[in-house]
Every structure is written in C-alpha cells, then in structure tokens.
Design a protein around this motif. Structure first.
Motif, PDB file in Angstrom:
ATOM      1  N   ASP A 250      64.432 -34.955   0.240  1.00 50.78           N
ATOM      2  CA  ASP A 250      63.415 -34.506  -1.168  1.00 50.78           C
ATOM      3  C   ASP A 250      64.949 -34.102  -1.791  1.00 50.78           C
ATOM      4  OD1 ASP A 250      61.435 -35.939   0.232  1.00 50.78           O
ATOM      5  OD2 ASP A 250      60.776 -33.967   0.301  1.00 50.78           O
ATOM      6  N   PHE A 251      65.670 -33.536  -1.150  1.00 54.47           N
ATOM      7  CA  PHE A 251      66.502 -32.528  -2.232  1.00 54.47           C
ATOM      8  C   PHE A 251      67.329 -33.571  -2.697  1.00 54.47           C
ATOM      9  CE2 PHE A 251      70.453 -30.044  -2.174  1.00 54.47           C
ATOM     10  CZ  PHE A 251      70.584 -29.225  -3.075  1.00 54.47           C
ATOM     11  N   LEU A 252      68.091 -34.194  -1.786  1.00 56.29           N
ATOM     12  CA  LEU A 252      68.919 -34.850  -2.227  1.00 56.29           C
ATOM     13  C   LEU A 252      68.015 -36.666  -3.002  1.00 56.29           C
ATOM     14  CD1 LEU A 252      71.159 -35.424   0.682  1.00 56.29           C
ATOM     15  CD2 LEU A 252      71.486 -33.498  -1.158  1.00 56.29           C
ATOM     16  N   GLY A 253      67.317 -36.521  -3.395  1.00 47.72           N
ATOM     17  CA  GLY A 253      67.037 -37.319  -4.171  1.00 47.72           C
ATOM     18  C   GLY A 253      66.359 -39.113  -3.218  1.00 47.72           C
ATOM     19  N   LEU A 254      66.243 -38.961  -1.846  1.00 51.78           N
ATOM     20  CA  LEU A 254      66.328 -40.038  -1.025  1.00 51.78           C
ATOM     21  C   LEU A 254      64.866 -40.254  -0.281  1.00 51.78           C
ATOM     22  CD1 LEU A 254      69.111 -38.680   1.618  1.00 51.78           C
ATOM     23  CD2 LEU A 254      69.418 -40.689  -0.701  1.00 51.78           C
ATOM     24  N   ARG A 255      64.758 -41.496  -0.502  1.00 51.42           N
ATOM     25  CA  ARG A 255      63.107 -42.128   0.319  1.00 51.42           C
ATOM     26  C   ARG A 255      63.975 -40.771   1.927  1.00 51.42           C
ATOM     27  NH1 ARG A 255      64.917 -47.076   2.099  1.00 51.42           N
ATOM     28  NH2 ARG A 255      66.837 -46.921   1.823  1.00 51.42           N
ATOM     29  N   ARG A 256      62.307 -40.907   2.109  1.00 52.92           N
ATOM     30  CA  ARG A 256      62.009 -40.230   3.319  1.00 52.92           C
ATOM     31  C   ARG A 256      62.066 -41.028   4.257  1.00 52.92           C
ATOM     32  NH1 ARG A 256      57.075 -35.478   3.892  1.00 52.92           N
ATOM     33  NH2 ARG A 256      58.692 -34.157   2.201  1.00 52.92           N
ATOM     34  N   VAL A 257      63.280 -41.893   4.602  1.00 53.02           N
ATOM     35  CA  VAL A 257      63.842 -42.491   6.047  1.00 53.02           C
ATOM     36  C   VAL A 257      64.505 -42.433   7.098  1.00 53.02           C
ATOM     37  CG1 VAL A 257      65.244 -44.638   6.864  1.00 53.02           C
ATOM     38  CG2 VAL A 257      64.864 -44.603   4.521  1.00 53.02           C
ATOM     39  N   VAL A 258      64.796 -41.469   7.408  1.00 57.09           N
ATOM     40  CA  VAL A 258      64.833 -40.158   8.619  1.00 57.09           C
ATOM     41  C   VAL A 258      63.122 -39.458   8.759  1.00 57.09           C
ATOM     42  CG1 VAL A 258      66.343 -39.194  10.041  1.00 57.09           C
ATOM     43  CG2 VAL A 258      67.159 -40.205   8.436  1.00 57.09           C
ATOM     44  N   THR A 259      62.850 -40.150   9.792  1.00 56.09           N
ATOM     45  CA  THR A 259      60.880 -39.363  10.473  1.00 56.09           C
ATOM     46  C   THR A 259      61.030 -38.936  11.755  1.00 56.09           C
ATOM     47  OG1 THR A 259      60.110 -41.306  10.746  1.00 56.09           O
ATOM     48  CG2 THR A 259      60.047 -40.559   8.162  1.00 56.09           C
ATOM     49  N   ASP A 260      60.308 -38.702  12.251  1.00 58.90           N
ATOM     50  CA  ASP A 260      60.190 -38.080  13.437  1.00 58.90           C
ATOM     51  C   ASP A 260      59.730 -39.400  14.455  1.00 58.90           C
ATOM     52  OD1 ASP A 260      57.527 -39.275  12.905  1.00 58.90           O
ATOM     53  OD2 ASP A 260      55.743 -38.508  13.229  1.00 58.90           O
ATOM     54  N   LYS A 261      60.434 -40.865  14.132  1.00 56.86           N
ATOM     55  CA  LYS A 261      59.990 -41.711  15.091  1.00 56.86           C
ATOM     56  C   LYS A 261      61.943 -42.532  15.195  1.00 56.86           C
ATOM     57  CE  LYS A 261      56.610 -44.265  12.456  1.00 56.86           C
ATOM     58  NZ  LYS A 261      56.269 -45.418  11.931  1.00 56.86           N
ATOM     59  N   HIS A 262      62.156 -41.234  14.253  1.00 50.30           N
ATOM     60  CA  HIS A 262      64.061 -41.320  14.843  1.00 50.30           C
ATOM     61  C   HIS A 262      64.629 -39.963  15.789  1.00 50.30           C
ATOM     62  CE1 HIS A 262      64.300 -43.412  10.465  1.00 50.30           C
ATOM     63  NE2 HIS A 262      66.248 -43.863  11.295  1.00 50.30           N
ATOM     64  N   PHE A 263      63.473 -39.232  16.027  1.00 52.58           N
ATOM     65  CA  PHE A 263      64.047 -38.237  17.024  1.00 52.58           C
ATOM     66  C   PHE A 263      63.187 -38.595  18.537  1.00 52.58           C
ATOM     67  CE2 PHE A 263      64.617 -36.568  12.941  1.00 52.58           C
ATOM     68  CZ  PHE A 263      66.013 -36.609  12.588  1.00 52.58           C
ATOM     69  N   HIS A 264      63.371 -37.988  19.577  1.00 50.70           N
ATOM     70  CA  HIS A 264      63.444 -37.477  20.961  1.00 50.70           C
ATOM     71  C   HIS A 264      63.733 -36.387  21.500  1.00 50.70           C
ATOM     72  CE1 HIS A 264      62.280 -38.644  24.488  1.00 50.70           C
ATOM     73  NE2 HIS A 264      62.791 -38.169  25.303  1.00 50.70           N
ATOM     74  N   PHE A 265      62.265 -35.169  22.102  1.00 47.41           N
ATOM     75  CA  PHE A 265      62.814 -34.295  22.273  1.00 47.41           C
ATOM     76  C   PHE A 265      63.206 -34.661  23.522  1.00 47.41           C
ATOM     77  CE2 PHE A 265      62.550 -30.204  24.513  1.00 47.41           C
ATOM     78  CZ  PHE A 265      63.218 -29.524  23.321  1.00 47.41           C
ATOM     79  N   ASN A 266      64.394 -33.705  24.056  1.00 48.37           N
ATOM     80  CA  ASN A 266      65.187 -34.473  25.815  1.00 48.37           C
ATOM     81  C   ASN A 266      64.788 -32.891  26.469  1.00 48.37           C
ATOM     82  OD1 ASN A 266      66.641 -34.357  28.423  1.00 48.37           O
ATOM     83  ND2 ASN A 266      67.558 -35.676  26.887  1.00 48.37           N
ATOM     84  N   PRO A 267      63.517 -32.695  26.873  1.00 48.52           N
ATOM     85  CA  PRO A 267      63.313 -31.397  27.767  1.00 48.52           C
ATOM     86  C   PRO A 267      64.298 -31.076  28.357  1.00 48.52           C
ATOM     87  CG  PRO A 267      62.432 -33.590  28.982  1.00 48.52           C
ATOM     88  CD  PRO A 267      62.739 -33.954  27.455  1.00 48.52           C
ATOM     89  N   ALA A 268      65.364 -32.214  29.213  1.00 51.83           N
ATOM     90  CA  ALA A 268      66.225 -31.972  30.432  1.00 51.83           C
ATOM     91  C   ALA A 268      68.110 -30.684  29.039  1.00 51.83           C
ATOM     92  CB  ALA A 268      67.234 -32.855  30.577  1.00 51.83           C
ATOM     93  N   LYS A 269      67.938 -31.404  28.203  1.00 51.89           N
ATOM     94  CA  LYS A 269      68.899 -31.156  27.254  1.00 51.89           C
ATOM     95  C   LYS A 269      68.579 -30.206  26.543  1.00 51.89           C
ATOM     96  CE  LYS A 269      71.488 -35.519  27.128  1.00 51.89           C
ATOM     97  NZ  LYS A 269      72.706 -34.993  27.847  1.00 51.89           N
ATOM     98  N   GLY A 270      67.218 -29.988  25.970  1.00 49.84           N
ATOM     99  CA  GLY A 270      66.413 -28.543  25.443  1.00 49.84           C
ATOM    100  C   GLY A 270      66.922 -29.128  23.761  1.00 49.84           C
ATOM    101  N   PHE A 271      67.476 -30.513  23.144  1.00 54.19           N
ATOM    102  CA  PHE A 271      67.378 -30.378  21.735  1.00 54.19           C
ATOM    103  C   PHE A 271      66.650 -31.740  21.328  1.00 54.19           C
ATOM    104  CE2 PHE A 271      71.776 -30.619  23.129  1.00 54.19           C
ATOM    105  CZ  PHE A 271      71.940 -31.910  23.893  1.00 54.19           C
ATOM    106  N   PRO A 272      66.166 -32.404  20.171  1.00 51.49           N
ATOM    107  CA  PRO A 272      66.373 -33.043  20.228  1.00 51.49           C
ATOM    108  C   PRO A 272      67.308 -34.826  19.734  1.00 51.49           C
ATOM    109  CG  PRO A 272      66.110 -32.503  17.767  1.00 51.49           C
ATOM    110  CD  PRO A 272      66.918 -31.745  18.983  1.00 51.49           C
ATOM    111  N   CYS A 273      66.985 -36.186  20.667  1.00 52.25           N
ATOM    112  CA  CYS A 273      68.155 -36.702  20.483  1.00 52.25           C
ATOM    113  C   CYS A 273      67.730 -37.814  19.291  1.00 52.25           C
ATOM    114  CB  CYS A 273      68.432 -37.217  21.745  1.00 52.25           C
ATOM    115  SG  CYS A 273      69.079 -36.343  23.070  1.00 52.25           S
ATOM    116  N   LEU A 274      68.338 -38.833  18.753  1.00 54.01           N
ATOM    117  CA  LEU A 274      68.195 -39.637  17.738  1.00 54.01           C
ATOM    118  C   LEU A 274      67.679 -41.175  18.338  1.00 54.01           C
ATOM    119  CD1 LEU A 274      71.152 -39.627  14.846  1.00 54.01           C
ATOM    120  CD2 LEU A 274      68.745 -39.147  14.756  1.00 54.01           C
ATOM    121  N   LYS A 275      67.089 -42.017  17.979  1.00 57.02           N
ATOM    122  CA  LYS A 275      66.445 -43.178  18.527  1.00 57.02           C
ATOM    123  C   LYS A 275      65.836 -43.451  17.228  1.00 57.02           C
ATOM    124  CE  LYS A 275      61.242 -41.874  19.464  1.00 57.02           C
ATOM    125  NZ  LYS A 275      60.440 -42.895  18.448  1.00 57.02           N
TER     126      LYS A 275
END
Length: 370
Positions: free
Chosen positions: A293-318
């Motif tokens: 929103d700040f950059l004036g971009l379409r909201r293309v990157v959403t929750d569908k792009h992330f997968h939380f990896n419990p073993a790693k402890g952080f989100p990964c892109l998908k």
C-alpha cells in the motif's frame, strides 16, 4: 553399355538436366540462408550473461538480519531467526521472480527496458529484517531490485548518479526500481543526498527490538572474529558505573529516534514506512500489505505466498498456485546468540526505554519492545 546423350554429344546438354541442377542448387541455397538467418536471429534475442556486469559493481555486504540464509556456525543457546546476511549476489529469491523476469525478457526483445534511479529505498536497519523484506518484495511482478547493496549514498557518492543508475536492474514502464542499504539510516550525510537525488523517494525502515538487534549484531561480528571482547565489556564504558558506550555501533544503531530526527529534516513522515521485524516473521502477509500500500502497488503478495515452517521457525515463500515446495533460502534456522548476563540485558532495556518511547511517539506506532 547404356546409351547416354551426354556421351553421344559432349557439347549438347539437355535443358531438363540443367533445370534440375539449378532447382536443387536454389533449394540448398535457400536452406542455408534460412539456417543462417535463424541462428543470427536467435543469438540477438538471448541476453548476454555478462552484459550487465559492471566493473565497479560493489560486492554484497553483510549488514542485514536475513530471515532466510545461514552459512555460519552456532554460538549459543538462543536462536536468532533473523540473523543471516551472506548473499553472493543478493538474488536469493530468483525463483520467485518469474513474472518480473518474463516481463524483462519481453522488454529485452522489444527494447523497452531501461535503467532508472530507485523510487524507493530500504534504508535500514542493520540486523532488522531488510533482506527478508526485499525477498518478499521480489515476489511482486512490479518490483525490480538491485542485487548487491550499492552503498552509494554513504560510501560511493563521489562516483556520481550515472554510476549509481548503472547498478540498477532494467525495468519496464510501470515497474518500480528499488535498492536496500541498511547503513543509510544511521549515516548523517545520507538524508540530504537522497533528497538531492529525488525529494519524492519513498523510504522503508525495518526495525527490531534494539536489545535483540544489538546482540544479533554482536553475534554476526563474533562469527567472523571469535577473539573479540565479550558483549558485556563492549556494552559499557565503565561496567562498575554502568555507563553505556553509545559510541559502539551495536548500541548506537538501536537509538532509532535519534536517527529519525535527522531524516525528518528532509522528508515528511508520510514518505517513511517503519516495518516491524518481529511481525515480518509472525505475520508476513500483514506487513507486506502495509508495504505494498505504501509503495502504491497492487496487493499481489498475500498470505498465499507464505508457508510457516515450524522446524525452521520462520515463513518461507511459496507459489500461490500449484503444489510446489515452499522456498526457504536457509538450510538452518540461523545463528544462535551467546548467553548474555541478564543484568546487562536489563540495563540495556532501561537505557533504550526513553529512546523507544520517543520513537513510538514520533512514528505513531507502539512496537511493544518494553
């Protein structure tokens, strides 16, 4: 022996024989011309792998908290999920850039691409989460970002804007050029220099609990220089008196309000966005919505792009479509923090508290570090 008109009369060649020879010759010539044309046409449409290399292009520096990558050994018991900053080319997420790359390839064919100065810059902070944010942004087809940190406004300013522009990727009309150099936020000369380039530049700062950030900073340095003094001894000018050494960069960077005052002399608050490094892990889609929103971009990157990896402890892109494997740049969780004296940690928290309070007031956002 069979009768041959040629042997019968060496000076007379039947017209049909000549026509056949000419016909075959013309076909072969046409095939050769077509093959040469195809080869030449193909070569001119394939990008030169070395075309974009620049003799003066800076190497990637290690001043980020990269959420994904880890190549160093562990140091203690506390795991730092934001503590990875080695990047050979700063393009860890190329596989997640396909829309931009496809557009770039199309632009290369029709000659519509050009290098532009950045319209947005991630200016800080070191060990805050800037690499994670940049990798998330690269999943957006309208973003094109420089690979290595240019360090133009703090180290290479004398080389000029033409040199700086040449470090930027080529973009199509409608795409936004970006770069990140986390040391900009704490360098006194940088605000005025960016303002001189463009007073409309949008500035993004990823911030993190200053105490955790300082320990992470120290952890990175210690991984390269194991013989450095302890965190406790570097934190204090005089340990007995409890006087914090604000000249030590690991402490100084976390005084966010002090640095922000300098930026507000040149840019209105509306042109600065402060991103929570903690939320970038716990709620990456939420933070990315704010950034887009700040950059004036379409909201293309959403929750569908992330997968939380419990073993790693952080989100990964998908990829939002299909069943492809999530893309995590790091093979381990990150560096571990050394065990720090709890009393020293508390003294640091007390030291930062007034700076944090002022920072919350200036930005209108309580980051919850106290």
């Amino acid at each position: 022996m069979d009768y041959s008109p040629i042997l019968h009369n060496l000076h007379v060649v039947p017209p049909s024989y000549v026509k056949n020879k000419l016909f075959v010759f013309c076909i072969m010539l046409s095939l050769w011309v077509y093959m040469i044309y195809c080869c030449v046409g193909y070569c001119t449409t394939v990008p030169n792998a070395t075309a974009h290399k620049h003799a003066g292009r800076p190497a990637e520096t290690e001043n980020d908290i990269e959420l994904f990558d880890n190549r160093d050994s562990s140091l203690g018991a506390s795991r730092d999920l934001l503590n990875n900053e080695n990047d050979s080319d700063g393009r860890g997420g190329e596989d997640w850039d396909e829309d931009s790359n496809a557009a770039a390839a199309s632009g290369l064919l029709n000659g519509s691409e050009s290098r532009k100065l950045p319209r947005a810059i991630i200016i800080g902070v070191k060990k805050g989460g800037t690499r994670a944010l940049l990798e998330f942004l690269r999943a957006h087809p309208d973003i094109r970002a420089a690979g290595a940190e240019p360090h133009f406004f703090d180290r290479n300013y004398d080389k000029g804007l033409a040199w700086y522009r040449d470090l930027m990727p080529k973009t199509l009309e409608g795409q936004m050029t970006m770069e990140k150099t986390p040391s900009y936020y704490v360098t006194k000369e940088v605000p005025a220099r960016i303002y001189t380039m463009s007073k409309d530049t949008k500035l993004i700062i990823v911030v993190r609990d200053p105490v955790t950030r300082a320990i992470s900073d120290y952890t990175q340095t210690r991984s390269k220089k194991p013989d450095i003094p302890s965190f406790e001894s570097l934190t204090f000018k005089n340990m007995t008196a409890g006087l914090i050494d604000t000249a030590w960069s690991a402490v100084q960077i976390g005084m966010y309000a002090k640095h922000l005052e300098r930026w507000l002399q040149y840019f209105p608050m509306e042109q600065l966005l402060f991103v929570s490094g903690e939320h970038l892990i716990s709620d990456p889609a939420g933070e990315m919505a704010r950034v887009q929103d700040f950059l004036g971009l379409r909201r293309v990157v959403t929750d569908k792009h992330f997968h939380f990896n419990p073993a790693k402890g952080f989100p990964c892109l998908k990829r939002p479509e299909g069943n492809s494997k999530p893309h995590c740049l790091g093979k381990t969780k990150g560096r571990t923090h050394p065990n720090i004296d709890p009393e020293v940690v508390q003294r640091l928290r007390d030291f930062y508290k007034p700076f944090n309070s002022k920072f919350y007031q200036m930005t209108g956002h309580d980051f919850g570090w106290d």
